[in-house]
Design an enzyme around this catalytic site. Structure first.
Site, PDB file in Angstrom:
ATOM      1  N   ASP A  14       0.867  -1.160   0.000  1.00 45.12           N
ATOM      2  CA  ASP A  14       0.000   0.000   0.000  1.00 45.12           C
ATOM      3  C   ASP A  14       0.918   1.229   0.000  1.00 45.12           C
ATOM      4  O   ASP A  14       2.130   1.113   0.213  1.00 45.12           O
ATOM      5  CB  ASP A  14      -0.891  -0.041   1.243  1.00 45.12           C
ATOM      6  CG  ASP A  14      -1.819   1.152   1.362  1.00 45.12           C
ATOM      7  OD1 ASP A  14      -2.237   1.694   0.322  1.00 45.12           O
ATOM      8  OD2 ASP A  14      -2.114   1.562   2.505  1.00 45.12           O
ATOM      9  N   ASP A  16      -0.201   5.069   1.089  1.00 36.15           N
ATOM     10  CA  ASP A  16      -0.454   5.978   2.207  1.00 36.15           C
ATOM     11  C   ASP A  16      -0.320   5.246   3.541  1.00 36.15           C
ATOM     12  O   ASP A  16      -0.891   4.166   3.737  1.00 36.15           O
ATOM     13  CB  ASP A  16      -1.861   6.566   2.109  1.00 36.15           C
ATOM     14  CG  ASP A  16      -1.998   7.568   0.973  1.00 36.15           C
ATOM     15  OD1 ASP A  16      -0.964   8.039   0.467  1.00 36.15           O
ATOM     16  OD2 ASP A  16      -3.147   7.880   0.592  1.00 36.15           O
ATOM     17  N   ASP A  25      -3.297  12.524  -0.066  1.00 39.72           N
ATOM     18  CA  ASP A  25      -4.303  13.517  -0.457  1.00 39.72           C
ATOM     19  C   ASP A  25      -4.371  14.634   0.581  1.00 39.72           C
ATOM     20  O   ASP A  25      -4.309  15.825   0.252  1.00 39.72           O
ATOM     21  CB  ASP A  25      -5.683  12.863  -0.587  1.00 39.72           C
ATOM     22  CG  ASP A  25      -5.808  11.975  -1.816  1.00 39.72           C
ATOM     23  OD1 ASP A  25      -4.911  12.015  -2.677  1.00 39.72           O
ATOM     24  OD2 ASP A  25      -6.810  11.244  -1.911  1.00 39.72           O
ATOM     25  N   ASP A 100      -4.921   3.221  -3.049  1.00 41.59           N
ATOM     26  CA  ASP A 100      -6.066   4.073  -3.363  1.00 41.59           C
ATOM     27  C   ASP A 100      -5.659   5.547  -3.379  1.00 41.59           C
ATOM     28  O   ASP A 100      -6.512   6.426  -3.272  1.00 41.59           O
ATOM     29  CB  ASP A 100      -7.188   3.833  -2.341  1.00 41.59           C
ATOM     30  CG  ASP A 100      -8.515   4.449  -2.768  1.00 41.59           C
ATOM     31  OD1 ASP A 100      -8.660   4.752  -3.967  1.00 41.59           O
ATOM     32  OD2 ASP A 100      -9.388   4.645  -1.901  1.00 41.59           O
ATOM     33  N   ASP A 193      -2.591  -0.698   5.791  1.00 37.04           N
ATOM     34  CA  ASP A 193      -3.019  -0.155   7.080  1.00 37.04           C
ATOM     35  C   ASP A 193      -4.518   0.083   7.176  1.00 37.04           C
ATOM     36  O   ASP A 193      -5.084   0.040   8.263  1.00 37.04           O
ATOM     37  CB  ASP A 193      -2.309   1.183   7.341  1.00 37.04           C
ATOM     38  CG  ASP A 193      -2.811   2.263   6.398  1.00 37.04           C
ATOM     39  OD1 ASP A 193      -3.618   3.112   6.826  1.00 37.04           O
ATOM     40  OD2 ASP A 193      -2.430   2.246   5.212  1.00 37.04           O
TER      41      ASP A 193
END
Length: 292
Positions: A14, A16, A25, A100, A193
């Site tokens: 992942d 972030d 973001d 994402d 996470d």
């Protein structure tokens, strides 16, 4: 069936709060002074649409894609993470990103830290700078009507991206490659996470590993309904490096054992090695002085 790929697993990160210690973001929005406006957008738009709209408003206010990139250069990335990425790749691991976030943010961070070349691919929300210089961010899975969306019923998956669907594709590709090569599929390690990291964890199988960040939402979901994969949590980025490289080394050792390989040890013939003159003299019998 033995693994003939050296045993190094495929490692999927992942982004972030796993590679960078922030939500990218929010990091950009906060750095550009648009936090309150972004919160307003989130009250009426899905997250992915809100961040795209926010980039549009920032562009209209005179902010450029380079301004966004400059913010991302300052995003916190632990040296332990950078070292783990380099070490895993040096051990033969293939590395991927499944996130994402979005392609522009991820590429900017990895390029700044000299890590882009360590990854073979990234699955994330697509992003590009259009002809007007405005950063556009689109969902990985289109979900606005009439698009059907990703179809996953798991409530932890956001509408714009089901990481589980992506992981299914990755695992299928791994199985096909292994079958074509006549070997066992290599293990897959997934690090994450958030709630969205639960679905891909469930797709992993026995022999794979999931590495959830301790104290974060995915841990609660895994604790309530564990996946088939082995769970190896991490707490802090030094711990991430230790746990990840421990898994990698264990998988490599297991592959070596399966193949019956014993590391070659060359034992020199000591009799053929000349001794230094001083040492040779010390080993020769010494004359004994006999009194007259």
């Amino acid at each position: 069936m033995a693994a003939t790929n050296g045993g190094a697993p495929l490692v999927v990160f992942d982004f972030d709060k796993t590679i960078v210690d922030c939500d990218s973001d929010n990091w950009v929005v906060d750095a550009l002074g648009a936090t309150d406006r972004f919160d307003e957008l989130l009250r009426r738009l899905p997250w992915n649409h809100a961040i795209d709209a926010m980039m549009g408003e920032l562009h209209a206010a005179g902010r450029t894609a380079e301004d966004v990139r400059a913010c991302l250069r300052a995003a916190p990335l632990s040296p332990h993470v950078a070292a783990a990425i380099r070490s895993a790749r040096a051990r033969g691991c293939e590395l991927r990103v499944l996130s994402d976030a979005n392609a522009f943010f991820i590429d900017a961070v990895l390029a700044h830290h000299g890590l882009a070349g360590y990854f073979s691919g990234t699955d994330t929300n697509p992003a590009h700078v259009d002809a007007a210089g405005r950063l556009r961010i689109r969902p990985y899975h289109e979900f606005a009507a009439p698009a059907p969306g990703h179809g996953c019923a798991l409530p932890s998956c956001p509408p714009n991206m089901c990481k589980g669907k992506v992981m299914e594709r990755i695992l299928l590709q791994e199985e096909e490659a292994a079958a074509a090569a006549g070997r066992r599929r290599r293990a897959v390690v997934y690090l994450g996470d958030g709630r969205g990291d639960y679905c891909p964890s469930l797709k992993l199988r026995e022999g794979d590993y999931v590495m959830p960040r301790a104290g974060y939402p995915v841990c609660d979901l895994i604790a309530a309904a564990p996946p088939a994969a082995a769970v190896r949590g991490w707490d802090g980025f030094e711990d991430l490096a230790r746990v990840l490289l421990g898994i990698v080394d264990a998988e490599i050792a297991r592959a070596v054992a399966e193949q019956g390989e014993v590391p070659a040890v060359v034992v020199p013939d000591c009799r053929a090695l000349p001794l230094p003159a001083r040492q040779e003299a010390a080993l020769l019998p010494q004359a004994v002085r006999v009194p007259n």
